[in-house]
Design a protein around this motif. Structure first.
Motif, PDB file in Angstrom:
ATOM      1  N   ALA A 194     -19.684  26.976 -56.434  1.00  0.00           N
ATOM      2  CA  ALA A 194     -20.901  27.503 -56.285  1.00  0.00           C
ATOM      3  C   ALA A 194     -22.194  26.695 -56.542  1.00  0.00           C
ATOM      4  O   ALA A 194     -23.244  27.112 -56.968  1.00  0.00           O
ATOM      5  N   GLY A 195     -21.748  25.412 -56.616  1.00  0.00           N
ATOM      6  CA  GLY A 195     -22.592  24.462 -57.317  1.00  0.00           C
ATOM      7  C   GLY A 195     -22.167  23.698 -58.400  1.00  0.00           C
ATOM      8  O   GLY A 195     -22.207  24.366 -59.340  1.00  0.00           O
ATOM      9  N   ASP A 196     -21.900  22.286 -58.519  1.00  0.00           N
ATOM     10  CA  ASP A 196     -21.534  21.636 -59.670  1.00  0.00           C
ATOM     11  C   ASP A 196     -22.427  20.407 -59.848  1.00  0.00           C
ATOM     12  O   ASP A 196     -22.480  19.492 -59.213  1.00  0.00           O
ATOM     13  N   GLY A 197     -23.252  20.631 -61.176  1.00  0.00           N
ATOM     14  CA  GLY A 197     -24.020  19.355 -61.378  1.00  0.00           C
ATOM     15  C   GLY A 197     -24.977  18.809 -60.368  1.00  0.00           C
ATOM     16  O   GLY A 197     -25.522  19.547 -59.784  1.00  0.00           O
ATOM     17  N   LYS A 198     -24.778  17.562 -60.062  1.00  0.00           N
ATOM     18  CA  LYS A 198     -25.575  16.618 -58.947  1.00  0.00           C
ATOM     19  C   LYS A 198     -24.662  16.482 -58.075  1.00  0.00           C
ATOM     20  O   LYS A 198     -24.939  15.741 -57.065  1.00  0.00           O
ATOM     21  N   ARG A 199     -23.520  17.048 -57.812  1.00  0.00           N
ATOM     22  CA  ARG A 199     -22.440  16.791 -56.986  1.00  0.00           C
ATOM     23  C   ARG A 199     -22.454  17.408 -55.630  1.00  0.00           C
ATOM     24  O   ARG A 199     -22.780  16.705 -54.533  1.00  0.00           O
ATOM     25  N   GLU A 200     -22.134  18.683 -55.567  1.00  0.00           N
ATOM     26  CA  GLU A 200     -22.029  19.454 -54.149  1.00  0.00           C
ATOM     27  C   GLU A 200     -22.378  20.888 -54.558  1.00  0.00           C
ATOM     28  O   GLU A 200     -22.278  21.308 -55.473  1.00  0.00           O
ATOM     29  N   HIS A 201     -22.649  21.366 -53.307  1.00  0.00           N
ATOM     30  CA  HIS A 201     -23.184  22.847 -53.184  1.00  0.00           C
ATOM     31  C   HIS A 201     -22.730  23.112 -51.774  1.00  0.00           C
ATOM     32  O   HIS A 201     -23.569  23.620 -50.858  1.00  0.00           O
ATOM     33  N   PRO A 202     -21.542  23.353 -51.763  1.00  0.00           N
ATOM     34  CA  PRO A 202     -21.015  23.347 -50.307  1.00  0.00           C
ATOM     35  C   PRO A 202     -21.318  24.528 -49.455  1.00  0.00           C
ATOM     36  O   PRO A 202     -21.772  24.554 -48.388  1.00  0.00           O
ATOM     37  N   THR A 203     -21.202  25.811 -50.288  1.00  0.00           N
ATOM     38  CA  THR A 203     -21.813  27.033 -49.570  1.00  0.00           C
ATOM     39  C   THR A 203     -23.196  27.236 -49.285  1.00  0.00           C
ATOM     40  O   THR A 203     -23.426  27.634 -48.119  1.00  0.00           O
ATOM     41  N   GLN A 204     -23.954  26.333 -49.839  1.00  0.00           N
ATOM     42  CA  GLN A 204     -25.556  26.203 -49.702  1.00  0.00           C
ATOM     43  C   GLN A 204     -25.271  25.482 -48.247  1.00  0.00           C
ATOM     44  O   GLN A 204     -26.228  25.769 -47.173  1.00  0.00           O
ATOM     45  N   ALA A 205     -24.782  24.400 -48.264  1.00  0.00           N
ATOM     46  CA  ALA A 205     -25.031  23.420 -47.062  1.00  0.00           C
ATOM     47  C   ALA A 205     -24.469  24.316 -45.752  1.00  0.00           C
ATOM     48  O   ALA A 205     -25.097  24.260 -44.607  1.00  0.00           O
ATOM     49  N   LEU A 206     -23.353  25.037 -45.996  1.00  0.00           N
ATOM     50  CA  LEU A 206     -22.881  25.923 -44.916  1.00  0.00           C
ATOM     51  C   LEU A 206     -23.922  26.960 -44.310  1.00  0.00           C
ATOM     52  O   LEU A 206     -23.832  27.250 -43.114  1.00  0.00           O
ATOM     53  N   LEU A 207     -24.298  27.417 -45.133  1.00  0.00           N
ATOM     54  CA  LEU A 207     -25.417  28.580 -44.692  1.00  0.00           C
ATOM     55  C   LEU A 207     -26.732  28.190 -44.191  1.00  0.00           C
ATOM     56  O   LEU A 207     -27.421  28.548 -43.315  1.00  0.00           O
ATOM     57  N   ASP A 208     -26.915  26.513 -44.758  1.00  0.00           N
ATOM     58  CA  ASP A 208     -28.026  25.982 -43.914  1.00  0.00           C
ATOM     59  C   ASP A 208     -27.533  25.334 -42.718  1.00  0.00           C
ATOM     60  O   ASP A 208     -28.655  25.453 -41.702  1.00  0.00           O
ATOM     61  N   LEU A 209     -26.412  25.228 -42.254  1.00  0.00           N
ATOM     62  CA  LEU A 209     -25.869  25.028 -41.007  1.00  0.00           C
ATOM     63  C   LEU A 209     -25.982  26.331 -40.094  1.00  0.00           C
ATOM     64  O   LEU A 209     -26.312  26.100 -38.808  1.00  0.00           O
ATOM     65  N   LEU A 210     -25.847  27.425 -40.764  1.00  0.00           N
ATOM     66  CA  LEU A 210     -25.586  28.663 -39.912  1.00  0.00           C
ATOM     67  C   LEU A 210     -27.366  28.729 -39.438  1.00  0.00           C
ATOM     68  O   LEU A 210     -27.741  29.078 -38.101  1.00  0.00           O
TER      69      LEU A 210
END
Ligand code: CP
Length: 307
Positions: A125-141
């Motif tokens: 659900a967000g790790d440091g400066k690396r990735e926030h995959p569920t945010q990117a997926l909701l942005d895709l939607l």
């Protein structure tokens, strides 16, 4: 859907079929969010080692819509504080009947050690400066709902790209849907290397704005800076105002993952112009709405396939 891994750590854990399936189901949930029999009796644990308003509570709302039980754990009150390992913590929650955990951390790659042999389903659900995959997926939607076709869309990400886990995931995700991603900001906010498959890193905002179909603003992340940033100079060159967006040649939506620094990367007049369809305005609250549907889709896919 087959092959969905039990740990959603990075956009790179998902293939294109899985991405399309996530998007499709999220749109089904948008039309009919009440799905209380879908994951009835399953249990979600939200385990946030760093603060959150959007991610944590949208996971909880998503789980409620799916009929799940929710355990919200404050990590500072767990036996992690006595030196217990994260692995042992996860195993213990599994033994208590938790099916999936959504985990936020300020540490890059916190879930990497668990990918080979996950004790239970885990979501980054967000790790440091690396990735926030569920945010990117909701942005895709959100982009999919705003634009009739995503192909060749020019997405201009402006701001503190170097310290942004959201940029880390967007640069891996959006090019898979044939969007062209540009990262823009002052030199000190541009990453040294590519984050994914973005086309360009640039300091030239005026040229970048001319080509953009979508502006995606990032928060200036003061807590992650080692040197002081000249905020006034940043606002003057990169701050986005309603007048500035209105002066562009065509209507353009402005996205921001939140939370934002009002008056720095975005101004109040822009935030107060909510978007309803393809027009100039702020799409941030649409992103928040869509976060529930995409996180419902993620939970549904993950729990169907996880051990
Ligand atoms: N966009 C986002 O991750 O916001 P929160 O920190 O409030 O969860």
């Amino acid at each position: 859907m087959t092959g969905f891994k039990a740990v959603l750590d990075s956009i790179e854990d998902l293939n294109l079929n899985q991405l399309h399936s996530l998007l499709h189901l999220a749109k089904v949930f948008k039309d009919n969010p009440s799905q209380i029999n879908r994951l009835k009796g399953k249990r979600l644990c939200t385990f946030f080692l760093e603060n959150s308003t959007r991610t944590k509570f949208s996971f909880q709302v998503a789980a409620q819509n799916l009929g799940m039980h929710i355990l919200d754990v404050d990590p500072s009150k767990t036996s992690l504080q006595k030196g217990e390992s994260l692995l042992e913590t996860f195993r213990t929650f599994r033994a208590q009947g938790i099916d999936v955990m959504a985990i936020r951390s300020s540490e890059d790659g916190l879930l990497l050690p668990f990918k080979d042999k996950p004790p239970l389903a885990l979501i980054n659900a967000g790790d440091g400066k690396r990735e926030h995959p569920t945010q990117a997926l909701l942005d895709l939607l959100t982009l999919d709902l705003l634009f009739p076709k995503l192909k060749n869309l020019n997405v201009l990400i402006i701001g503190d790209c170097k310290h942004s886990r959201v940029a880390g995931s967007l640069c891996k995700l959006l090019p898979q849907f044939e969007m062209k991603v540009t990262l823009c900001g002052p030199d000190y906010f541009l990453p040294d290397n590519k984050l994914g498959k973005e086309e360009l890193h640039t300091t030239d905002i005026e040229s970048a704005l001319k080509k953009a179909d979508v502006i995606y603003l990032l928060r200036v992340q003061k807590e992650r800076h080692s040197n002081a940033v000249d905020i006034n100079s940043y606002i003057k060159t990169f701050g986005m105002t309603l007048d500035r967006v209105n002066s562009l040649a065509r209507p353009i939506p402005v996205l921001h993952p939140g939370p934002f620094n009002m008056g720095i990367e975005i101004d109040e007049a822009l935030v107060e112009k909510p978007i309803s369809k393809l027009e100039t305005g702020y799409a941030g609250y649409k992103q928040v709405e869509n976060s529930v549907y995409m996180r419902m889709s993620i939970l549904s896919h993950l729990l169907k396939e996880s051990p």
